[in-house]
Scaffold this active site. Sequence first.
Site, PDB file in Angstrom:
ATOM      1  N   LYS A   1     -24.421 137.600 -58.016  1.00 19.64           N
ATOM      2  CA  LYS A   1     -23.111 137.096 -57.587  1.00 19.64           C
ATOM      3  C   LYS A   1     -22.935 137.267 -56.078  1.00 19.64           C
ATOM      4  CE  LYS A   1     -20.556 137.889 -61.899  1.00 19.64           C
ATOM      5  NZ  LYS A   1     -19.490 138.709 -62.546  1.00 19.64           N
TER       6      LYS A   1
ATOM      7  N   HIS B   1     -26.886 151.412 -60.553  1.00 18.72           N
ATOM      8  CA  HIS B   1     -25.663 151.932 -59.945  1.00 18.72           C
ATOM      9  C   HIS B   1     -25.027 152.938 -60.910  1.00 18.72           C
ATOM     10  CE1 HIS B   1     -21.501 152.058 -58.514  1.00 18.72           C
ATOM     11  NE2 HIS B   1     -21.947 151.594 -57.360  1.00 18.72           N
TER      12      HIS B   1
ATOM     13  N   TYR C   1     -29.604 148.545 -56.296  1.00 26.64           N
ATOM     14  CA  TYR C   1     -29.850 149.846 -56.921  1.00 26.64           C
ATOM     15  C   TYR C   1     -31.048 149.790 -57.880  1.00 26.64           C
ATOM     16  CZ  TYR C   1     -25.242 150.600 -54.999  1.00 26.64           C
ATOM     17  OH  TYR C   1     -24.179 150.690 -54.136  1.00 26.64           O
TER      18      TYR C   1
ATOM     19  N   GLU D   1     -30.351 153.334 -40.113  1.00 23.64           N
ATOM     20  CA  GLU D   1     -28.924 153.552 -40.361  1.00 23.64           C
ATOM     21  C   GLU D   1     -28.444 154.824 -39.677  1.00 23.64           C
ATOM     22  OE1 GLU D   1     -27.028 153.169 -44.430  1.00 23.64           O
ATOM     23  OE2 GLU D   1     -26.732 155.331 -44.068  1.00 23.64           O
TER      24      GLU D   1
ATOM     25  N   ALA E   1     -17.518 144.030 -53.885  1.00 23.93           N
ATOM     26  CA  ALA E   1     -18.364 143.580 -52.777  1.00 23.93           C
ATOM     27  C   ALA E   1     -18.494 142.066 -52.734  1.00 23.93           C
ATOM     28  CB  ALA E   1     -19.742 144.235 -52.873  1.00 23.93           C
TER      29      ALA E   1
ATOM     30  N   GLN F   1     -30.467 151.431 -52.489  1.00 25.26           N
ATOM     31  CA  GLN F   1     -30.269 152.870 -52.508  1.00 25.26           C
ATOM     32  C   GLN F   1     -31.645 153.516 -52.335  1.00 25.26           C
ATOM     33  OE1 GLN F   1     -28.816 155.731 -52.099  1.00 25.26           O
ATOM     34  NE2 GLN F   1     -27.318 155.582 -53.763  1.00 25.26           N
TER      35      GLN F   1
ATOM     36  N   ASN G   1     -24.601 141.414 -61.016  1.00 27.21           N
ATOM     37  CA  ASN G   1     -23.701 141.706 -59.904  1.00 27.21           C
ATOM     38  C   ASN G   1     -24.357 141.367 -58.572  1.00 27.21           C
ATOM     39  OD1 ASN G   1     -21.281 142.789 -58.708  1.00 27.21           O
ATOM     40  ND2 ASN G   1     -22.447 144.629 -58.214  1.00 27.21           N
TER      41      ASN G   1
ATOM     42  N   ASP H   1     -17.062 153.775 -52.322  1.00 24.28           N
ATOM     43  CA  ASP H   1     -16.954 154.733 -53.425  1.00 24.28           C
ATOM     44  C   ASP H   1     -15.549 154.733 -54.004  1.00 24.28           C
ATOM     45  OD1 ASP H   1     -19.577 155.485 -52.993  1.00 24.28           O
ATOM     46  OD2 ASP H   1     -19.020 157.063 -51.571  1.00 24.28           O
TER      47      ASP H   1
END
Length: 292
Positions: free
Chosen positions: A171, A156, A152, A28, A132, A183, A168, A120
Amino acid sequence: MKNYSQYHQDIMNQKLENIRNNIQCSFEFFPPKNSFLEENLWSTVNRLSLLKPKFFSVTYGANTGEREKTYDTVQKIYKKTGIITAAHLTCIDSTPHKLKEIAYNYWNSGIKSIVALRGDTLEKDYRHTMYAVDLVLLLKKIADFDISVAAYPELHPESKNVKSDILNLKKKVDAGASRAITQFFFNIESYLRFRDNCIKNKINIDIIPGILPVCNFQKLKRFSSMTNVKIPKWMLDMFNGLDDDIFTQKIIGSSIAIDMVKKLSCEGVKNFHFYTLNQSDITYSICHILGL
């Protein structure tokens, strides 16, 4: 008499050979803000390209200028290296119309990979806030993007509990995500428990561990406090007394990252995503030692 020196050397060689043949990496970057940082970015990209990564990704700022820099940086990296380059895209501060426009521009210019994120929270009160999962659905309606999403292992910061976090992620996967990038973390057990939870909940995509090589421990502690990442006591002890010794911090950071990759590889992990902070030296050293 058994030659233990040769025996241990053979074991070490075999372990490195297993890693070399079974794992891949990705990197990244963030868009540079000035000419000096741009020169540094290209030095990093050129060096890490030699490792033949699975893909690059470029982060996405929360204001218009940063968005344009992301788009330009993604295009330049892809055209210069020929390596798949995924554009980060956030939706919390945007509209469906604007996101569709950005997505069409990426697709039509040859960028088929997106890291879909909510982004954020900001002080401004945005109405009709998207998440998201909404962004993943929007992208899939436009074209068959290859979509990565966030995960996460240590929860999160805004999640109520592990169950809601897993739900989440599911989904997002059901909406069309191809993989999840976590993360960063330092407690390997946290990742393994999270992966087990994903499997139990029929989340069958690759959960790629995000690896952050430590370059500056003081900055890491500040950042970790905002992201809910736990720093183990053994790690605090390792960096104790080294606040002014960045060189030694980098050596220790490299050692920790190498150890994490080795242990996770033994647990069947085959892909690793490195948060480079646009610095090639420590990440390249780690990958070189691992034989990548």
